[in-house]
Design an enzyme around this catalytic site. Sequence first.
Site, PDB file in Angstrom:
ATOM      1  N   HIS A 159      -9.880  -0.360  13.488  1.00 26.87           N
ATOM      2  CA  HIS A 159      -9.234  -2.030  12.832  1.00 26.87           C
ATOM      3  C   HIS A 159      -8.453  -1.762  11.579  1.00 26.87           C
ATOM      4  O   HIS A 159      -8.499  -3.040  11.616  1.00 26.87           O
ATOM      5  CB  HIS A 159     -10.646  -2.727  12.500  1.00 26.87           C
ATOM      6  CG  HIS A 159     -11.077  -3.359  13.989  1.00 26.87           C
ATOM      7  ND1 HIS A 159     -10.639  -3.943  15.136  1.00 26.87           N
ATOM      8  CD2 HIS A 159     -12.944  -3.025  14.614  1.00 26.87           C
ATOM      9  CE1 HIS A 159     -11.509  -3.673  16.010  1.00 26.87           C
ATOM     10  NE2 HIS A 159     -11.880  -3.413  15.964  1.00 26.87           N
ATOM     11  N   ASP A 195     -11.148   0.626  23.439  1.00 24.05           N
ATOM     12  CA  ASP A 195     -12.290  -0.144  22.858  1.00 24.05           C
ATOM     13  C   ASP A 195     -12.688  -1.292  23.465  1.00 24.05           C
ATOM     14  O   ASP A 195     -11.550  -1.572  23.995  1.00 24.05           O
ATOM     15  CB  ASP A 195     -12.251   0.340  21.752  1.00 24.05           C
ATOM     16  CG  ASP A 195     -13.798  -0.420  20.552  1.00 24.05           C
ATOM     17  OD1 ASP A 195     -14.139   1.100  20.403  1.00 24.05           O
ATOM     18  OD2 ASP A 195     -13.615  -1.409  20.529  1.00 24.05           O
ATOM     19  N   HIS A 197     -12.763  -3.779  21.649  1.00 21.66           N
ATOM     20  CA  HIS A 197     -11.939  -4.671  20.687  1.00 21.66           C
ATOM     21  C   HIS A 197     -11.135  -4.598  20.367  1.00 21.66           C
ATOM     22  O   HIS A 197     -10.509  -3.210  20.518  1.00 21.66           O
ATOM     23  CB  HIS A 197     -12.609  -4.894  19.635  1.00 21.66           C
ATOM     24  CG  HIS A 197     -14.198  -4.637  18.922  1.00 21.66           C
ATOM     25  ND1 HIS A 197     -15.592  -4.201  19.336  1.00 21.66           N
ATOM     26  CD2 HIS A 197     -15.287  -5.754  19.308  1.00 21.66           C
ATOM     27  CE1 HIS A 197     -16.200  -4.831  19.781  1.00 21.66           C
ATOM     28  NE2 HIS A 197     -16.501  -5.791  19.444  1.00 21.66           N
ATOM     29  N   ASP A 284     -17.770   0.696  24.172  1.00 22.01           N
ATOM     30  CA  ASP A 284     -18.483  -0.417  23.599  1.00 22.01           C
ATOM     31  C   ASP A 284     -18.550  -1.291  24.947  1.00 22.01           C
ATOM     32  O   ASP A 284     -18.943  -2.140  24.942  1.00 22.01           O
ATOM     33  CB  ASP A 284     -18.268  -0.958  22.084  1.00 22.01           C
ATOM     34  CG  ASP A 284     -16.695  -0.973  21.907  1.00 22.01           C
ATOM     35  OD1 ASP A 284     -16.256  -0.292  22.433  1.00 22.01           O
ATOM     36  OD2 ASP A 284     -16.729  -1.283  20.268  1.00 22.01           O
TER      37      ASP A 284
END
Length: 343
Positions: A159, A195, A197, A284
């Site tokens: 991120h 991931d 996200h 995740d």
Amino acid sequence: MLTVYSDSHRLQHGQSELIDGTLKPCFETPSRADMVLAAIRERELGDIIHPRRHGLDPILRVHDADYARFLETAWQRWSDMGRDYDALPKMWQVRRLREAIPDHVEGQLCYYSMDCGTPITAGTWAAATAAADTALTGADRLIGGERAAFALTRPPGHHAAFDYCGGYCFLNNAAIAAQALRDHGMRKVAVLDVDYHHGNGTQDIFYRRSDVLFLSIHGDPRTEYPFFLGFADEKGEGEGLGYNFNFPLPAGSCVSTWFVALDCALDQIARFGAEALVVSLGVDTYRGDPISRFQLDSPDFVTLGARLAGLKLPTLFCLEGGYAVGPIGTNVVNVLAGFEARG
Ligand code: OKS
Ligand code: ZN
């Protein structure tokens, strides 16, 4: 497979993040890395080495120098105000506010943060630079001819963009490593982000470039963090047009849907003619993850590893998310073992 690991990850242990309207203990904890390391030892995955220090230069190849200086000095400036708890931003530079960078550390914290989940602590800079060194040491091994390496990076990185932190990330370990691979002669590098996200930071860093292909499979930003990036129509800009691929999937998507997206991504990597692959390895996507909503089960991570190996590329894995702390080690090692079994 070789693992690169540093105890310095422990220096990042935030107290709290804002989630669901309340301050809660951070999901991104030192125990995550401890569990992964324990599983690597238990399954005898291979040697575990310490990272070598690489200094600031490879970091500044993908990050803004003022942003890096902010990260390096933020805690000291914050604690100079008499504060002894985590630094978290309390506002954002939204539309029509001035874009000038504030002088004060509090204003800078707001300017350089994407969210309220990424606490800066006394040890953040040391931990984040150790994670970057961990990824860079893995990249060195690939340059030296190694088939694959696992960088046990914590804090995570995907991120973190050119000039902002967020989503528990400060320095973009995978992007720093991908750039190092480019700088050491690999002409085309693919970064695949699996991931849950969207890897907004990595996309941001390479969005205008055709030498680094970025692909991300993730929860649809219409309902999932980071909300403001990760849509399928983001295809790159300028030189980079056609070198960015997003595969947003509805929250709750089943395993077979996820693997269809993976196959599309792998096809693109093969077409691109990548000479090396960096995998932003978040687990995740696991069905038991407390903050995510995909359905992968532990054996599915073995399948993921095997499919990645099918590309037959020098591959660097960098750890990203995964918050089901009990199974995180099994899930990560399953990917790496699946990769090695397929060879
Ligand atoms: C604000 C942040 C909430 C979600 C962050 C997601 C982190 C992650 N409290 N990224 O891959 O796992
Ligand atoms: Zn994640």
